[in-house]
Design a protein around this motif. Sequence first.
Motif, PDB file in Angstrom:
ATOM      1  N   TYR A 191       0.835  -1.202   0.000  1.00  0.00           N
ATOM      2  CA  TYR A 191       0.000   0.000   0.000  1.00  0.00           C
ATOM      3  C   TYR A 191       0.871   1.253   0.000  1.00  0.00           C
ATOM      4  O   TYR A 191       0.631   2.201  -0.745  1.00  0.00           O
ATOM      5  N   VAL A 192       1.918   1.260   0.829  1.00  0.00           N
ATOM      6  CA  VAL A 192       2.811   2.417   0.892  1.00  0.00           C
ATOM      7  C   VAL A 192       3.469   2.647  -0.458  1.00  0.00           C
ATOM      8  O   VAL A 192       3.598   3.782  -0.927  1.00  0.00           O
ATOM      9  N   ARG A 193       3.868   1.564  -1.122  1.00  0.00           N
ATOM     10  CA  ARG A 193       4.498   1.715  -2.436  1.00  0.00           C
ATOM     11  C   ARG A 193       3.514   2.275  -3.456  1.00  0.00           C
ATOM     12  O   ARG A 193       3.886   3.072  -4.312  1.00  0.00           O
ATOM     13  N   ASN A 238     -10.225 -10.320  -9.274  1.00  0.00           N
ATOM     14  CA  ASN A 238     -10.763  -9.756 -10.512  1.00  0.00           C
ATOM     15  C   ASN A 238     -10.297  -8.315 -10.688  1.00  0.00           C
ATOM     16  O   ASN A 238      -9.941  -7.895 -11.793  1.00  0.00           O
ATOM     17  N   LEU A 239     -10.292  -7.553  -9.607  1.00  0.00           N
ATOM     18  CA  LEU A 239      -9.827  -6.176  -9.672  1.00  0.00           C
ATOM     19  C   LEU A 239      -8.338  -6.122 -10.013  1.00  0.00           C
ATOM     20  O   LEU A 239      -7.908  -5.275 -10.808  1.00  0.00           O
ATOM     21  N   ILE A 240      -7.564  -7.037  -9.429  1.00  0.00           N
ATOM     22  CA  ILE A 240      -6.134  -7.079  -9.731  1.00  0.00           C
ATOM     23  C   ILE A 240      -5.923  -7.316 -11.226  1.00  0.00           C
ATOM     24  O   ILE A 240      -5.131  -6.633 -11.884  1.00  0.00           O
ATOM     25  N   GLU A 281      -3.822   6.916 -12.450  1.00  0.00           N
ATOM     26  CA  GLU A 281      -4.136   7.314 -11.081  1.00  0.00           C
ATOM     27  C   GLU A 281      -5.423   6.654 -10.604  1.00  0.00           C
ATOM     28  O   GLU A 281      -5.540   6.264  -9.431  1.00  0.00           O
ATOM     29  N   LYS A 282      -6.380   6.486 -11.505  1.00  0.00           N
ATOM     30  CA  LYS A 282      -7.628   5.812 -11.145  1.00  0.00           C
ATOM     31  C   LYS A 282      -7.340   4.384 -10.675  1.00  0.00           C
ATOM     32  O   LYS A 282      -7.911   3.919  -9.675  1.00  0.00           O
ATOM     33  N   LEU A 285      -6.907   0.392  -6.324  1.00  0.00           N
ATOM     34  CA  LEU A 285      -6.176  -0.652  -5.612  1.00  0.00           C
ATOM     35  C   LEU A 285      -6.007  -0.278  -4.138  1.00  0.00           C
ATOM     36  O   LEU A 285      -6.187  -1.115  -3.246  1.00  0.00           O
ATOM     37  N   ALA A 286      -5.650   0.977  -3.890  1.00  0.00           N
ATOM     38  CA  ALA A 286      -5.444   1.419  -2.513  1.00  0.00           C
ATOM     39  C   ALA A 286      -6.732   1.301  -1.701  1.00  0.00           C
ATOM     40  O   ALA A 286      -6.710   0.919  -0.530  1.00  0.00           O
ATOM     41  N   LYS A 287      -7.854   1.597  -2.328  1.00  0.00           N
ATOM     42  CA  LYS A 287      -9.136   1.599  -1.619  1.00  0.00           C
ATOM     43  C   LYS A 287      -9.671   0.195  -1.390  1.00  0.00           C
ATOM     44  O   LYS A 287     -10.190  -0.108  -0.301  1.00  0.00           O
ATOM     45  N   ASP A 288      -9.555  -0.678  -2.386  1.00  0.00           N
ATOM     46  CA  ASP A 288     -10.285  -1.951  -2.346  1.00  0.00           C
ATOM     47  C   ASP A 288      -9.420  -3.195  -2.189  1.00  0.00           C
ATOM     48  O   ASP A 288      -9.949  -4.300  -2.078  1.00  0.00           O
TER      49      ASP A 288
END
Length: 274
Positions: free
Chosen positions: A7-9, A202-204, A224-225, A230-233
Amino acid sequence: MALRQLYVRSISARNYYDGDEPMVYENAEDVFDYILQQYEYLEFGGYREGDSLHESIINGINSSCKTWWDRVSGDETANNPFGFNSTRFPITGANMNSLYANMEAMARAYATYGSAYYKNEQLRDDLIYCLDIMYEHFFGGDSGKMPEGTNWYDSYVTTPLSLSAILLALRHDLTAEQLDHYMDWMDILATHSPYTGSGGPNLINMSKWVIMSAALQKQGERLEKAVDKLAKDVFHYVKIGDGMYEDGSYIYHGSVPYTTGYGGDLLQGMSYLM
């Protein structure tokens, strides 16, 4: 801890666009070129002559390419233009996905150093021919061309993944205008509910093509979207429902333990993206 580090990356990559944390990208022209170089290495690179495992992989790439390239007729009115028993266009949604997968196998041989078809000009020209046919009949310009009853997974995951990989393989042979042409539907796909509403593996998988297509088209907003999504979900532990739990379990489809199934796919996909 591993999820938090990822997440930090992801946040550090986003900060590049906000101007808060400049990043160094080796010999790449910009962040987009850096992403594409990394994708190219993961998809087509790393071949070592004399390594038995690598030789086996190359042999498989050669065999797949020959199988499908032999079936490219050069005539879209022929009965079997891509190796399917179809007398005419349009054909089924399931075949749409398979056709792009066949083209991806050809593109992989074209772009993989060490293959028998590496940078073969006739193969390149035939791939562009196939791209033009598929754009005209299936995947581009007008969503109304999609085959009736097409599965959402084919439309939003596997087909755009294959298309992005094909264009990655050909990116040095195509102009920016050609890339935009073949990917003119990507923004629509990236803002539609199957992407914006999905989570987990699926999102990945969808994020892989969203990021790859964004880099190919130099679309910072789309990139950016994907990072924000990814960060959110993905990069947070959950306490109920689908997701990764702090004890290492993974639940998907509401209540099914998939630690070594979808959970493994999730971790593999995240390592690829990072």
